[in-house]
Design an enzyme around this catalytic site. Structure first.
Site, PDB file in Angstrom:
ATOM      1  N   SER A 148      18.921  55.194  38.100  1.00 23.23           N
ATOM      2  CA  SER A 148      19.420  53.828  38.263  1.00 23.23           C
ATOM      3  C   SER A 148      20.303  53.683  39.498  1.00 23.23           C
ATOM      4  O   SER A 148      20.902  54.654  39.979  1.00 23.23           O
ATOM      5  CB  SER A 148      20.221  53.427  37.028  1.00 23.23           C
ATOM      6  OG  SER A 148      19.479  53.656  35.860  1.00 23.23           O
TER       7      SER A 148
HETATM    8  N1  SAH Z   1      19.937  57.319  33.330  1.00 28.29           N
HETATM    9  C1  SAH Z   1      18.730  57.809  33.920  1.00 28.29           C
HETATM   10  C2  SAH Z   1      17.744  56.695  33.960  1.00 28.29           C
HETATM   11  C3  SAH Z   1      16.357  57.149  33.758  1.00 28.29           C
HETATM   12  S1  SAH Z   1      15.179  55.845  33.651  1.00 28.29           S
HETATM   13  C4  SAH Z   1      19.010  58.340  35.312  1.00 28.29           C
HETATM   14  O1  SAH Z   1      20.028  57.964  35.881  1.00 28.29           O
HETATM   15  O2  SAH Z   1      18.220  59.142  35.830  1.00 28.29           O
HETATM   16  C5  SAH Z   1      15.018  55.664  31.900  1.00 28.29           C
HETATM   17  C6  SAH Z   1      14.506  56.846  31.157  1.00 28.29           C
HETATM   18  O3  SAH Z   1      14.298  56.449  29.818  1.00 28.29           O
HETATM   19  C7  SAH Z   1      13.169  57.385  31.646  1.00 28.29           C
HETATM   20  O4  SAH Z   1      13.320  58.734  32.011  1.00 28.29           O
HETATM   21  C8  SAH Z   1      12.232  57.227  30.438  1.00 28.29           C
HETATM   22  O5  SAH Z   1      11.303  58.278  30.295  1.00 28.29           O
HETATM   23  C9  SAH Z   1      13.231  57.208  29.303  1.00 28.29           C
HETATM   24  N2  SAH Z   1      12.753  56.580  28.071  1.00 28.29           N
HETATM   25  C10 SAH Z   1      12.020  55.445  27.901  1.00 28.29           C
HETATM   26  N3  SAH Z   1      11.813  55.198  26.601  1.00 28.29           N
HETATM   27  C11 SAH Z   1      12.426  56.212  25.907  1.00 28.29           C
HETATM   28  C12 SAH Z   1      12.577  56.523  24.523  1.00 28.29           C
HETATM   29  N4  SAH Z   1      12.065  55.771  23.560  1.00 28.29           N
HETATM   30  N5  SAH Z   1      13.274  57.627  24.201  1.00 28.29           N
HETATM   31  C13 SAH Z   1      13.825  58.424  25.154  1.00 28.29           C
HETATM   32  N6  SAH Z   1      13.718  58.186  26.475  1.00 28.29           N
HETATM   33  C14 SAH Z   1      13.037  57.085  26.851  1.00 28.29           C
END
Ligand code: SAH
Length: 211
Positions: free
Chosen positions: A62
């Protein structure tokens, strides 16, 4: 290329302080955590830029400002036990580990979870626990949580996550469709979620195995 420490100070001053982020604990944590270690090698030069970046598996790390807004809303204290949904790169996990006592984080992509575990362990974070699975189910064995941070956009707030929030605890979660989402800040009061609407945001979707 600007060195990472200088780039991090610039990020905090020009993207966070300049836009009204004031919480000293959040600003300090974002000065400390080496964001460039959480992005793919080819994108290191952009690690401190004012936008999200791809991290593989069609997912993104993000934008720093959005991370700061979410962390500021939670007002974490050093004894808090936190649940994070969507570990992704592990960057927010590291920030949570700086601000709270224990961080339980769930990522549905095995490869991302594994990579985040490796990076976080190499940095010496002993208070993070990364699980692979569907985060909408939370972690009943470790509940209740003082705070829940969801880094992917839900169509509706998952009731299971609300049920794992302690009385007085709070959650930040982007809610809405792919195109239009709003950050919700939720506090559990007298057993009921009290919701306030915050910034418009854009996150990748929260994908539940039950959908
Ligand atoms: N905070 C992270 C953001 C990653 S983007 C960073 O700074 O890198 C959001 C993430 O949520 C993705 O990696 C995606 O695979 C995950 N995601 C989506 N749905 C999910 C679920 N039901 N359970 C766990 N992770 C999930």
């Amino acid at each position: 290329m600007t060195d990472p420490t200088t780039a991090r100070h610039l990020m905090v001053d020009s993207q966070l302080r300049a836009r009204g982020v004031t919480d000293p604990r959040v600003l300090d944590a974002m000065l400390r955590v080496p964001r460039h270690e959480f992005v793919p090698g080819s994108l290191r030069a952009e690690a401190y830029d004012d936008h999200p970046l791809p991290i593989g598996d069609d997912q993104t790390i993000s934008q720093p400002y959005v991370v700061a807004v979410m962390l500021e809303l939670l007002q974490l204290i050093p004894t808090d036990i936190v649940l994070e949904i969507g570990t992704g790169s592990g960057y927010v996990t590291a920030l949570l580990a700086e601000l709270a006592a224990q961080v339980f984080s769930i990522e549905r992509h095995r490869a991302l979870a594994s990579n985040a575990r490796t990076v976080l362990a190499a940095m010496g974070y002993a208070n993070v626990h990364v699980f692979t699975g569907d985060g909408t189910l939370g972690l009943p064995a470790h509940a209740p949580f003082d705070a829940v941070l969801v880094s992917a956009a839900a169509l509706n707030v998952p009731p299971t996550l609300l049920s794992q929030l302690r009385e007085g605890g709070c959650m930040v979660i982007p809610v809405g469709s792919l195109e239009s989402q709003q950050l919700q800040f939720i506090r559990m009061m007298n057993g009921q979620p009290v919701i306030s609407l915050r910034d418009s945001v854009r996150f990748v979707p929260l994908i539940s195995d039950r959908d």
